[in-house]
Every structure is written in structure tokens, then in C-alpha cells.
Write a protein that holds these residues in place. Structure first.
Motif, PDB file in Angstrom:
ATOM      1  N   ILE A   1     -43.274  46.631  79.755  1.00  0.00           N
ATOM      2  CA  ILE A   1     -42.825  46.297  81.105  1.00  0.00           C
ATOM      3  C   ILE A   1     -41.567  47.077  81.457  1.00  0.00           C
ATOM      4  O   ILE A   1     -41.427  47.601  82.571  1.00  0.00           O
ATOM      5  CB  ILE A   1     -42.551  44.781  81.221  1.00  0.00           C
ATOM      6  CG1 ILE A   1     -43.840  43.996  81.007  1.00  0.00           C
ATOM      7  CG2 ILE A   1     -41.920  44.444  82.572  1.00  0.00           C
ATOM      8  CD1 ILE A   1     -44.922  44.302  82.009  1.00  0.00           C
TER       9      ILE A   1
ATOM     10  N   PRO B   1     -44.809  43.974  74.185  1.00  0.00           N
ATOM     11  CA  PRO B   1     -45.216  43.818  75.589  1.00  0.00           C
ATOM     12  C   PRO B   1     -44.049  43.904  76.574  1.00  0.00           C
ATOM     13  O   PRO B   1     -44.189  44.471  77.665  1.00  0.00           O
ATOM     14  CB  PRO B   1     -45.856  42.423  75.609  1.00  0.00           C
ATOM     15  CG  PRO B   1     -46.361  42.233  74.218  1.00  0.00           C
ATOM     16  CD  PRO B   1     -45.307  42.868  73.355  1.00  0.00           C
ATOM     17  N   ILE B   2     -42.891  43.350  76.205  1.00  0.00           N
ATOM     18  CA  ILE B   2     -41.726  43.421  77.092  1.00  0.00           C
ATOM     19  C   ILE B   2     -41.223  44.858  77.179  1.00  0.00           C
ATOM     20  O   ILE B   2     -40.762  45.315  78.228  1.00  0.00           O
ATOM     21  CB  ILE B   2     -40.611  42.491  76.603  1.00  0.00           C
ATOM     22  CG1 ILE B   2     -41.136  41.063  76.413  1.00  0.00           C
ATOM     23  CG2 ILE B   2     -39.450  42.467  77.598  1.00  0.00           C
ATOM     24  CD1 ILE B   2     -41.694  40.452  77.673  1.00  0.00           C
TER      25      ILE B   2
ATOM     26  N   THR C   1     -45.195  41.196  84.166  1.00  0.00           N
ATOM     27  CA  THR C   1     -46.134  40.951  83.069  1.00  0.00           C
ATOM     28  C   THR C   1     -47.452  40.402  83.600  1.00  0.00           C
ATOM     29  O   THR C   1     -48.543  40.839  83.179  1.00  0.00           O
ATOM     30  CB  THR C   1     -45.534  39.957  82.057  1.00  0.00           C
ATOM     31  OG1 THR C   1     -44.279  40.456  81.582  1.00  0.00           O
ATOM     32  CG2 THR C   1     -46.474  39.740  80.884  1.00  0.00           C
ATOM     33  N   TYR C   2     -47.365  39.460  84.534  1.00  0.00           N
ATOM     34  CA  TYR C   2     -48.577  38.858  85.113  1.00  0.00           C
ATOM     35  C   TYR C   2     -49.404  39.901  85.856  1.00  0.00           C
ATOM     36  O   TYR C   2     -50.629  39.969  85.696  1.00  0.00           O
ATOM     37  CB  TYR C   2     -48.172  37.721  86.057  1.00  0.00           C
ATOM     38  CG  TYR C   2     -49.344  37.126  86.801  1.00  0.00           C
ATOM     39  CD1 TYR C   2     -50.212  36.239  86.167  1.00  0.00           C
ATOM     40  CD2 TYR C   2     -49.579  37.463  88.140  1.00  0.00           C
ATOM     41  CE1 TYR C   2     -51.304  35.702  86.847  1.00  0.00           C
ATOM     42  CE2 TYR C   2     -50.657  36.931  88.833  1.00  0.00           C
ATOM     43  CZ  TYR C   2     -51.520  36.048  88.178  1.00  0.00           C
ATOM     44  OH  TYR C   2     -52.586  35.525  88.855  1.00  0.00           O
TER      45      TYR C   2
ATOM     46  N   LEU D   1     -50.859  45.481  77.648  1.00  0.00           N
ATOM     47  CA  LEU D   1     -49.466  45.231  77.255  1.00  0.00           C
ATOM     48  C   LEU D   1     -49.169  45.774  75.859  1.00  0.00           C
ATOM     49  O   LEU D   1     -48.009  45.929  75.484  1.00  0.00           O
ATOM     50  CB  LEU D   1     -49.165  43.731  77.295  1.00  0.00           C
ATOM     51  CG  LEU D   1     -49.180  43.085  78.687  1.00  0.00           C
ATOM     52  CD1 LEU D   1     -49.227  41.571  78.571  1.00  0.00           C
ATOM     53  CD2 LEU D   1     -47.963  43.524  79.489  1.00  0.00           C
TER      54      LEU D   1
ATOM     55  N   PRO E   1     -35.478  43.435  81.055  1.00  0.00           N
ATOM     56  CA  PRO E   1     -36.427  43.487  79.929  1.00  0.00           C
ATOM     57  C   PRO E   1     -35.868  44.238  78.725  1.00  0.00           C
ATOM     58  O   PRO E   1     -36.250  43.956  77.590  1.00  0.00           O
ATOM     59  CB  PRO E   1     -37.645  44.201  80.519  1.00  0.00           C
ATOM     60  CG  PRO E   1     -37.155  44.899  81.731  1.00  0.00           C
ATOM     61  CD  PRO E   1     -36.039  44.053  82.260  1.00  0.00           C
TER      62      PRO E   1
END
Length: 311
Positions: A47, A43-44, A69-70, A81, A280
């Protein structure tokens, strides 16, 4: 004269290839390490890709990792994600198997497996050779992954196979390798820096070079973060080249190499543009590298123990 039943695991230099550790076992350990590394922090990584894209549509990501992320999770759904992770799972296993097999073979040829001796040159050279071989296999899967990570990709591709067919039909086979030279310009120095740092830190932390999970984890994390920060500019250009086919910007779609990418990025965003997504990237790489080395060494220790027990 009777041979001893087995040598304890800790008698081996943890970076060397023990005599009773087969190539297939080494590649299996590498494949497990690669999949664990990429999936844990995926997920990172998504981003980071969004932050690096030159695209007005992705400009609402926010300035921080948590904010980005939000926003991505709330506007596109939490599972966005993880879009494209199937490509990583399919590609990372074979690519890392080749990576660690090449690394161990080259390091052995250069005399880097002599226990108790610091071998930074052998580690850096073997790491560079390993990444050249593995990136040749992984690059197409990385292109598919990043195409699926961009905004609104779910409207264009239903799966990694659908994405691969679309890219091939619209842009040809070259699209899967247009970023390969740029990828190497990033991964070769990244790997050399990482292994230089890893070899030095791990030797300092564990001079006897006995199997030590704490050393693998901490040394890998610090070395990975250090190398990731320094090679971020090349990673930004790589992302530009791998996602250009999905861009609405006509000038961006014509970028065909590293130099052209650097020129366009500097014109649009200046020097700061070359370090987009550095936070990130480092946040992804540090735990990923720690996980990779820990998983690889744990797998290797398991096979060594099993081989010693069976002998």
C-alpha cells in the motif's frame, strides 16, 4: 583449572556477540530476522508503494491505509497485496545475514560490546556500515519487489524471475542500482537514527543489558517508527526511481537521480509530496523492527543456549 560448564544467557549483553556465538550462527539469526520482518507487514508495504507512485492510475487508492487496502483487495484480488513477496524472501535472508554480521563485527571493533556502558556512537556507526553492505545485496530484489507491487503488474510479470528478465532486457543492469545512492541516503540516516534511539531506549528500559524480549520489542518499535517518519522523503524518491521504468509518464521515465527526482516531485506535488505514504511506512516499520529484533535476539538466545548445553 576446570572451566565452568556454561554461563547463563542473561549474563551477556544482548547486543554483544558472545564468545561462543559463531559468525554462521549470527548470520543465520539475522537471515531469520530479516525474512520475518519483511513478510509480516508486506501488505502494508504494498500500500505504501502504491501511495508513493506518481501515476494517475494509482490515484484511486484513497487517503487512508484501510481504505487503500480495501480498494486494492476488492479491485485486484486479496492476493495482490502479496505480489512480489517472493523477491523479499529470496533477498532478505542473505541481505540481513550480511547486515547483522557487519553490525556485530564493526560494533566489536569500536568497543561497543562492553556491557553496562552506553555506546550510541558505536551503535550508529556499525548500523550505518551494516546497511551499506546489506543494501548492495538487497537493492536489486527491492526493485523487483516494487515493480511487482504497482498496479496491473500481473499483466506484465508472471514471477520475480520474469520481472527481473524484463527489467534487464528493457533497461539494463543499471536499472537494478539506479536507486542505490538514494537508498543509501535514506537507509544510512535511518539506521543511524534507529540505532541511536534503540540504544538509548533499550539502555533506559534495561540498564543491566540482560536478555529481555520486551525490551527488544518495544525499543525496536519506537526507534523504527521514529527513524521511518524522518526518512520518508528519501523513501518516496527511491520508489520513484525504482518504478520509473513502468511509468507511462515520459518525464518520469527520464528521472535519473535523487536531485532530479526531488525537483520533479516538488513541481508536481509540492512539499506534501515528500511525505506520501508516511502513515503506512511508520505502520509497517514499527512492528517490522520489533519483529526483526525479537526474532534476531530469540535466534541468538537459542544458539547461545544450545552452545552452552553442548559445552
Amino acid at each position: 583449572m576446570a572451566q565452568p560448564n556454561a554461563e547463563p544467557i542473561e549474563d551477556y549483553d544482548y547486543e554483544s556477540l558472545p564468545p561462543n556465538f559463531s559468525l554462521m550462527q549470527n548470520m543465520t539469526a539475522g537471515a531469520f530476522a530479516g525474512i520475518a520482518e519483511h513478510c509480516a507487514m508486506y501488505p502494508i508495504d504494498a500500500i505504501k508503494t502504491r501511495m508513493q507512485i506518481i501515476n494517475p492510475a494509482s490515484s484511486n487508492m484513497g487517503s487512508g491505509v484501510i481504505q487503500a487496502t480495501y480498494r486494492m483487495a476488492t479491485t485486484e484480488g486479496i492476493f495482490s497485496l502479496w505480489r512480489g513477496m517472493s523477491s523479499v524472501i529470496v533477498g532478505a535472508g542473505p541481505a540481513h545475514a550480511v547486515y547483522f554480521a557487519t553490525y556485530e563485527a564493526v560494533k566489536h571493533l569500536m568497543g561497543g560490546n562492553q556491557a553496562g556502558v552506553h555506546h550510541p556512537l558505536a551503535a550508529a556507526t556499525s548500523g550505518a556500515c551494516a546497511t551499506i553492505a546489506s543494501d548492495a545485496l538487497m537493492n536489486p530484489f527491492d526493485v523487483i519487489k516494487q515493480r511487482m507491487q504497482i498496479q496491473n503488474s500481473s499483466k506484465m510479470y508472471r514471477s520475480m524471475f520474469d520481472c527481473a528478465k524484463y527489467v534487464y532486457r528493457k533497461e539494463g543492469l543499471a536499472a537494478f542500482y539506479v536507486s542505490y545512492p538514494t537508498t543509501l541516503s535514506m537507509t544510512v540516516p535511518f539506521t543511524a537514527l534507529q540505532f541511536l534511539a534503540y540504544e538509548s531506549i533499550s539502555t533506559w528500559m534495561n540498564p543491566t543489558k540482560k536478555y529481555d524480549p520486551v525490551t527488544h520489542c518495544l525499543a525496536g518499535a519506537v526507534a523504527g517508527g521514529f527513524a521511518a517518519a524522518l526518512t520518508t522523503p528519501m523513501d518516496v524518491i527511491k520508489t520513484m526511481l525504482q518504478t520509473r521504468g513502468s511509468a507511462v509518464d515520459a518525464e518520469l521515465r527520464t528521472v535519473n537521480g535523487f536531485v532530479a527526482g526531488c525537483r520533479l516531485l516538488y513541481q508536481r506535488e509540492g512539499t506534501r509530496g515528500f511525505f506520501k505514504g508516511v502513515k503506512p511506512r511508520v505502520l509497517t516499520t514499527m512492528p517490522s523492527t520489533a519483529i526483526c529484533w525479537s526474532a534476531y535476539e530469540a535466534s541468538k538466545a537459542y544458539f547461545i543456549h544450545r552452545n552452552n548445553t553442548s559445552s
